[in-house]
Design an enzyme around this catalytic site. Structure first.
Site, PDB file in Angstrom:
ATOM      1  N   LYS A 191      58.571  71.800 -51.901  1.00 39.28           N
ATOM      2  CA  LYS A 191      57.230  71.424 -52.396  1.00 39.28           C
ATOM      3  C   LYS A 191      56.916  72.125 -53.702  1.00 39.28           C
ATOM      4  O   LYS A 191      56.254  71.555 -54.568  1.00 39.28           O
ATOM      5  CB  LYS A 191      56.156  71.744 -51.348  1.00 39.28           C
ATOM      6  CG  LYS A 191      56.268  70.844 -50.113  1.00 39.28           C
ATOM      7  CD  LYS A 191      55.055  70.004 -49.850  1.00 39.28           C
ATOM      8  CE  LYS A 191      55.445  68.814 -48.994  1.00 39.28           C
ATOM      9  NZ  LYS A 191      54.525  68.362 -48.033  1.00 39.28           N
ATOM     10  N   LYS A 236      64.822  62.822 -46.445  1.00 41.25           N
ATOM     11  CA  LYS A 236      64.013  62.443 -45.278  1.00 41.25           C
ATOM     12  C   LYS A 236      62.889  61.490 -45.688  1.00 41.25           C
ATOM     13  O   LYS A 236      62.362  61.572 -46.806  1.00 41.25           O
ATOM     14  CB  LYS A 236      63.466  63.679 -44.554  1.00 41.25           C
ATOM     15  CG  LYS A 236      62.206  64.259 -45.125  1.00 41.25           C
ATOM     16  CD  LYS A 236      61.440  65.124 -44.108  1.00 41.25           C
ATOM     17  CE  LYS A 236      60.081  65.471 -44.702  1.00 41.25           C
ATOM     18  NZ  LYS A 236      59.033  65.861 -43.845  1.00 41.25           N
ATOM     19  N   LYS A 270      55.785  60.817 -45.958  1.00 40.88           N
ATOM     20  CA  LYS A 270      54.506  60.159 -46.267  1.00 40.88           C
ATOM     21  C   LYS A 270      54.223  60.169 -47.750  1.00 40.88           C
ATOM     22  O   LYS A 270      53.679  59.242 -48.293  1.00 40.88           O
ATOM     23  CB  LYS A 270      53.353  60.971 -45.672  1.00 40.88           C
ATOM     24  CG  LYS A 270      53.120  60.872 -44.268  1.00 40.88           C
ATOM     25  CD  LYS A 270      51.721  61.453 -44.014  1.00 40.88           C
ATOM     26  CE  LYS A 270      51.718  62.224 -42.732  1.00 40.88           C
ATOM     27  NZ  LYS A 270      51.832  63.666 -42.951  1.00 40.88           N
TER      28      LYS A 270
HETATM   29  P1  ATP Z   1      54.288  65.167 -46.406  1.00 41.90           P
HETATM   30  O1  ATP Z   1      55.189  64.166 -47.059  1.00 41.90           O
HETATM   31  O2  ATP Z   1      52.868  65.077 -46.813  1.00 41.90           O
HETATM   32  O3  ATP Z   1      54.849  66.564 -46.453  1.00 41.90           O
HETATM   33  P2  ATP Z   1      55.440  64.457 -43.887  1.00 41.90           P
HETATM   34  O4  ATP Z   1      55.770  63.016 -43.848  1.00 41.90           O
HETATM   35  O5  ATP Z   1      56.577  65.415 -44.073  1.00 41.90           O
HETATM   36  O6  ATP Z   1      54.258  64.762 -44.897  1.00 41.90           O
HETATM   37  P3  ATP Z   1      54.022  65.955 -41.879  1.00 41.90           P
HETATM   38  O7  ATP Z   1      52.580  65.770 -41.682  1.00 41.90           O
HETATM   39  O8  ATP Z   1      54.442  67.155 -42.653  1.00 41.90           O
HETATM   40  O9  ATP Z   1      54.701  64.701 -42.539  1.00 41.90           O
HETATM   41  O10 ATP Z   1      54.768  65.936 -40.496  1.00 41.90           O
HETATM   42  C1  ATP Z   1      54.244  65.475 -39.292  1.00 41.90           C
HETATM   43  C2  ATP Z   1      55.304  65.425 -38.230  1.00 41.90           C
HETATM   44  O11 ATP Z   1      56.257  64.400 -38.521  1.00 41.90           O
HETATM   45  C3  ATP Z   1      56.115  66.708 -38.084  1.00 41.90           C
HETATM   46  O12 ATP Z   1      56.365  66.929 -36.711  1.00 41.90           O
HETATM   47  C4  ATP Z   1      57.400  66.406 -38.797  1.00 41.90           C
HETATM   48  O13 ATP Z   1      58.486  67.154 -38.310  1.00 41.90           O
HETATM   49  C5  ATP Z   1      57.570  64.930 -38.486  1.00 41.90           C
HETATM   50  N1  ATP Z   1      58.348  64.252 -39.516  1.00 41.90           N
HETATM   51  C6  ATP Z   1      58.036  64.153 -40.828  1.00 41.90           C
HETATM   52  N2  ATP Z   1      58.943  63.429 -41.483  1.00 41.90           N
HETATM   53  C7  ATP Z   1      59.886  63.074 -40.550  1.00 41.90           C
HETATM   54  C8  ATP Z   1      61.087  62.315 -40.619  1.00 41.90           C
HETATM   55  N3  ATP Z   1      61.514  61.775 -41.740  1.00 41.90           N
HETATM   56  N4  ATP Z   1      61.794  62.126 -39.478  1.00 41.90           N
HETATM   57  C9  ATP Z   1      61.352  62.651 -38.317  1.00 41.90           C
HETATM   58  N5  ATP Z   1      60.235  63.378 -38.198  1.00 41.90           N
HETATM   59  C10 ATP Z   1      59.488  63.594 -39.288  1.00 41.90           C
END
Ligand code: ATP
Ligand code: LTN
Length: 330
Positions: free
Chosen positions: A115, A197, A200
């Site tokens: 980040k 990965k 969002k």
């Molecule tokens: P951001 O992009 O804003 O960092 P993010 O998509 O990584 O957000 P988070 O809110 O940080 O999402 O994560 C919420 C949950 O979703 C956590 O338990 C995280 O481990 C899971 N998660 C996020 N991305 C993935 C992915 N690509 N595959 C599986 N689990 C995920």
């Protein structure tokens, strides 16, 4: 808590519409686990402040995530569903735990490194101490188990280390939490770049609220390879392996069973089947979400009730901590 069920805590940032990765890595498991555990599910809005956002967008994303939790089937009468910022003990405990977390260990966090590279104009200290706030979320409720995706493993380790460190100094104060990371779906990768990965905040995601046509198109355009056979080999066939993982996580079949099912299939048929299971899985959630999102009063009433219940529980641990470390209580 009243009964002797084990306690789950998990949260998600209102940083955009959740993706299929969030769904398969976390939300789907929450939904299954709510039957057997006492659960707290939080919209962790304070964590979302580590990246600069428009206030209006943050407010909307928070409400939307609350609606999505309910649309997924999380039962507000059985679980505690709340906004993190509504329970002040999270930030209060976080300050205290900051004094028990080392700069060296926070420096090693992959998410912090990623980040800060991505937001080089805003490497704020919240981004750095993010895992400590997360540890506070978890430890405040004497949590037994934390269902998250694979990317959160490191943060969970820090939460455990802080709990153990604190307990060693002051005696048993925090339950040391375990992580629950599912076998399939724990790390869903991007469809265009299966080395990264699905996230969002990235632009390579299937959103939980995407229209069925959009979902099918995204899956059809997913990057594959020139081998034309469907089998699981993440190093040489990351795109196909990612889709097999998605198919497995949704259907509950093992990767081996899924590979067998598509042994003679071409990529076109395989992608169509993957697109269809995603669409069927998300359709009921989308329908419910669309009913709920306009009902702000209902969503706020759930959040209010959740915050009150969470505060009651959080207060107990927070008080205990204050006493142990020598803060005066009046
Ligand atoms: P951001 O992009 O804003 O960092 P993010 O998509 O990584 O957000 P988070 O809110 O940080 O999402 O994560 C919420 C949950 O979703 C956590 O338990 C995280 O481990 C899971 N998660 C996020 N991305 C993935 C992915 N690509 N595959 C599986 N689990 C995920
Ligand atoms: N950092 C987590 C979100 C999160 C969380 C938590 C997850 C904040 N607090 C407590 C589980 C338990 C993430 O997924 N990025």
């Amino acid at each position: 808590m009243e009964n002797n069920k084990k306690i789950i805590f998990s949260g998600m940032q209102p940083s955009g519409t959740p993706t299929l990765g969030n769904y398969l890595g976390a939300l789907k498991n929450w939904n299954i686990m709510q039957k057997d555990y006492r659960c707290l599910f939080s919209v962790v809005d304070l964590h979302a402040l580590t990246v600069r956002r428009e206030p209006k967008e943050l407010r909307q994303a928070s409400l939307s995530l609350m609606a999505l939790y309910i649309a997924l089937g999380l039962d507000p009468s059985e679980n505690i569903i709340f906004y993190q910022s509504q329970v002040p003990q999270h930030t209060q405990l976080s300050w205290i735990l900051n004094c028990y977390a080392y700069v060296g260990e926070l420096n090693r966090m992959t998410q912090y490194k990623e980040k800060s590279a991505k937001h080089s104009e805003n490497i704020n200290s919240g981004l750095f101490t993010y895992p400590v706030l997360m540890a506070s979320d978890i430890l405040l409720y004497q949590t037994d188990c934390v269902p998250v995706g694979e990317d959160q493993r490191q943060h969970l380790e820090i939460a455990r280390d802080i709990a153990i460190r604190f307990n060693n100094i002051y005696g048993e104060t925090f339950k040391v939490p375990e992580s629950y990371i599912g076998k399939a779906g724990a790390r869903v990768m991007g469809l265009q770049d299966p080395e990264k990965k699905m996230s969002k905040s990235g632009d390579d995601a299937i959103s939980i609220l995407d229209d069925p046509k959009v979902i099918m198109n995204k899956v059809k355009r997913a990057v594959t390879d020139s081998d034309a056979r469907v089998y699981y080999d993440p190093s040489n066939k990351p795109g196909i392996s990612n889709m097999l993982n998605i198919y497995s996580a949704i259907t509950g079949k093992s990767i081996e069973e899924c590979s067998e099912e598509f042994a003679g299939a071409g990529y076109g048929d395989f992608k169509k089947a993957v697109g269809e299971v995603i669409i069927n899985e998300l359709e009921p959630v989308q329908k419910k979400y669309n009913e709920l999102i306009s009902n702000k009063d209902y969503l706020n009433s759930i959040a209010k009730e959740g915050a009150e219940k969470a505060q009651n529980l959080a207060f107990r641990t927070y008080n205990k901590v204050c006493k142990k470390i020598g803060l005066i209580q009046i």
